[in-house]
Design a protein around this motif. Structure first.
Motif, PDB file in Angstrom:
ATOM      1  N   LYS A 178      -5.982   0.913   1.141  1.00 32.83           N
ATOM      2  CA  LYS A 178      -6.188   2.278   1.674  1.00 32.83           C
ATOM      3  C   LYS A 178      -6.507   2.229   3.156  1.00 32.83           C
ATOM      4  CE  LYS A 178      -7.844   4.882  -2.348  1.00 32.83           C
ATOM      5  NZ  LYS A 178      -9.036   5.494  -2.965  1.00 32.83           N
ATOM      6  N   ASN A 179      -7.397   1.319   3.539  1.00 28.67           N
ATOM      7  CA  ASN A 179      -7.804   1.218   4.944  1.00 28.67           C
ATOM      8  C   ASN A 179      -6.650   0.742   5.835  1.00 28.67           C
ATOM      9  OD1 ASN A 179     -10.437   2.038   4.444  1.00 28.67           O
ATOM     10  ND2 ASN A 179     -11.124  -0.042   3.968  1.00 28.67           N
TER      11      ASN A 179
ATOM     12  N   GLN B  56      -7.698  -2.172  -3.763  1.00 30.77           N
ATOM     13  CA  GLN B  56      -7.303  -0.777  -3.502  1.00 30.77           C
ATOM     14  C   GLN B  56      -7.915  -0.278  -2.198  1.00 30.77           C
ATOM     15  OE1 GLN B  56      -7.513   2.257  -6.541  1.00 30.77           O
ATOM     16  NE2 GLN B  56      -7.248   0.741  -8.165  1.00 30.77           N
ATOM     17  N   GLU B  57      -9.194  -0.562  -2.012  1.00 30.38           N
ATOM     18  CA  GLU B  57      -9.887  -0.099  -0.811  1.00 30.38           C
ATOM     19  C   GLU B  57      -9.295  -0.744   0.443  1.00 30.38           C
ATOM     20  OE1 GLU B  57     -12.303   2.531   0.946  1.00 30.38           O
ATOM     21  OE2 GLU B  57     -12.028   2.295  -1.231  1.00 30.38           O
TER      22      GLU B  57
ATOM     23  N   ALA C  43       0.828  -1.207   0.000  1.00 30.19           N
ATOM     24  CA  ALA C  43       0.000   0.000   0.000  1.00 30.19           C
ATOM     25  C   ALA C  43       0.862   1.257   0.000  1.00 30.19           C
ATOM     26  CB  ALA C  43      -0.926  -0.008   1.211  1.00 30.19           C
ATOM     27  N   ASN C  44       1.883   1.265   0.837  1.00 31.28           N
ATOM     28  CA  ASN C  44       2.767   2.432   0.903  1.00 31.28           C
ATOM     29  C   ASN C  44       3.408   2.729  -0.443  1.00 31.28           C
ATOM     30  OD1 ASN C  44       2.458   3.231   3.594  1.00 31.28           O
ATOM     31  ND2 ASN C  44       3.946   1.740   4.328  1.00 31.28           N
TER      32      ASN C  44
ATOM     33  N   LYS D 251      -4.405   3.775   6.509  1.00 29.07           N
ATOM     34  CA  LYS D 251      -5.092   4.997   6.901  1.00 29.07           C
ATOM     35  C   LYS D 251      -4.403   5.621   8.109  1.00 29.07           C
ATOM     36  CE  LYS D 251      -9.870   6.456   6.747  1.00 29.07           C
ATOM     37  NZ  LYS D 251     -11.272   6.023   6.891  1.00 29.07           N
TER      38      LYS D 251
ATOM     39  N   SER E 247     -10.619  -2.701  -7.532  1.00 24.16           N
ATOM     40  CA  SER E 247     -11.054  -1.645  -6.608  1.00 24.16           C
ATOM     41  C   SER E 247     -11.158  -2.168  -5.172  1.00 24.16           C
ATOM     42  CB  SER E 247     -12.396  -1.065  -7.059  1.00 24.16           C
ATOM     43  OG  SER E 247     -13.377  -2.087  -7.157  1.00 24.16           O
TER      44      SER E 247
ATOM     45  N   PHE F  21       0.556   3.842  -3.175  1.00 24.79           N
ATOM     46  CA  PHE F  21      -0.036   5.169  -2.983  1.00 24.79           C
ATOM     47  C   PHE F  21       1.022   6.266  -2.768  1.00 24.79           C
ATOM     48  CE2 PHE F  21      -3.571   2.357  -1.614  1.00 24.79           C
ATOM     49  CZ  PHE F  21      -4.509   2.774  -2.537  1.00 24.79           C
TER      50      PHE F  21
ATOM     51  N   THR G  66       3.765   7.382   5.117  1.00 29.41           N
ATOM     52  CA  THR G  66       4.493   6.615   4.129  1.00 29.41           C
ATOM     53  C   THR G  66       5.991   6.765   4.333  1.00 29.41           C
ATOM     54  OG1 THR G  66       2.719   6.943   2.499  1.00 29.41           O
ATOM     55  CG2 THR G  66       4.877   6.295   1.637  1.00 29.41           C
TER      56      THR G  66
END
Length: 274
Positions: A260-261, A256-257, A196-197, A264, A253, A200, A268
């Motif tokens: 993201k969570n 991705q979600e 994720a890091n 949160k 998607s 994003f 980073t």
């Protein structure tokens, strides 16, 4: 100089094999591999000229013979040319399980001694490298651990080569990605934080220490790769997503979600200031 002759389609296997050699203590500057940053052809150089030069001056040419290798006219030419420049002591053939003995033809045919990519074959290779005077560990535990780590990491890669050997290139690529994507659901939370890091981040890279076990695991599973061989300090390097992993996250998607969570309100990782 050690020359790794390979198919560019086998980059995952090649990366693992290069890591195996360096884990033995062999210096990266003693290894030529055209597909790896910092160990291949410099920007602006003519590829065929550089490869030919290194084939001539290398005292050990290791051929990673896979089905992809045998399908490539460039690789088989490289095999023949290397044999014409070298003697028996400077040639070492490692055959993957997706290749049948009778399929090895040409200048280096099945009449030549070859080794399988297994513990015996890799042990033979270690002996050959040592005989040629390369600096490497003389501790049996380190050598055995390196062999076992490589074989465990390469097992899935080789099994995919076997599954896809008779498929078209497009079919093989789809099969490869499908197998890699199946690993995502089994990743631990910490591994997904790293994905994720990177995904994003502003420039698509994050910085981690080379001895980070989770980073090493994601590298072995081919989710991420090191962007450069240059450290920012204290063995910290920039890592990016493998192309397949980036596309996998981009088109899902739900994934991705989830990512993201997971991150949160978590910062980073940035370039270390040492």
């Amino acid at each position: 100089m050690i020359f790794i002759s390979h198919s560019s389609k086998d980059i995952e296997l090649v990366e693992l094999f290069n890591q195996f050699l360096t884990s033995l203590g062999i210096k990266k500057e003693d290894i030529f591999c055209s597909s790896l940053n910092g160990q291949g052809v410099n920007n602006g150089a003519r590829i065929t000229d550089v490869v030919l030069d290194y084939l001539k001056k290398s005292n050990l040419i290791i051929y990673l013979v896979t089905n992809n290798f045998l399908k490539s006219p460039y690789c088989t030419q490289e095999l023949g040319i290397g044999r014409s420049f070298s003697n028996e002591e400077s040639i070492f053939i490692l055959k993957a399980e997706d290749v049948k003995i009778e399929e090895i033809k040409g200048f280096v045919s099945s009449d030549y001694k070859y080794s399988l990519i297994d513990s015996n074959g890799l042990s033979e290779l270690c002996d050959r490298v040592a005989d040629l005077g390369y600096e490497m560990s003389n501790k049996h535990k380190i050598i055995n651990d390196s062999i076992n780590h490589f074989l465990n990491s390469a097992k899935k890669v080789v099994s995919i080569l076997i599954e896809t050997r008779d498929l078209t290139d497009d079919e093989a690529n789809r099969k490869l990605v499908e197998n890699l994507e199946k690993q995502y659901d089994n990743l631990a939370n910490g591994a997904k934080v790293i994905l994720a890091n990177i995904y994003f981040s502003n420039d698509g890279v994050c910085y981690y220490q080379i001895n980070n076990g989770v980073v090493q695991s994601l590298t072995d599973k081919h989710f991420i790769r090191r962007v450069t061989t240059v450290s920012t300090g204290y063995f910290s390097f920039a890592y990016e997503l493998q192309p397949w992993a980036f596309e996998f996250i981009k088109r899902n998607s739900t994934v991705q979600e989830e990512l993201k969570n997971i991150i949160k309100d978590k910062p980073t990782p940035t370039v270390p200031e040492w």
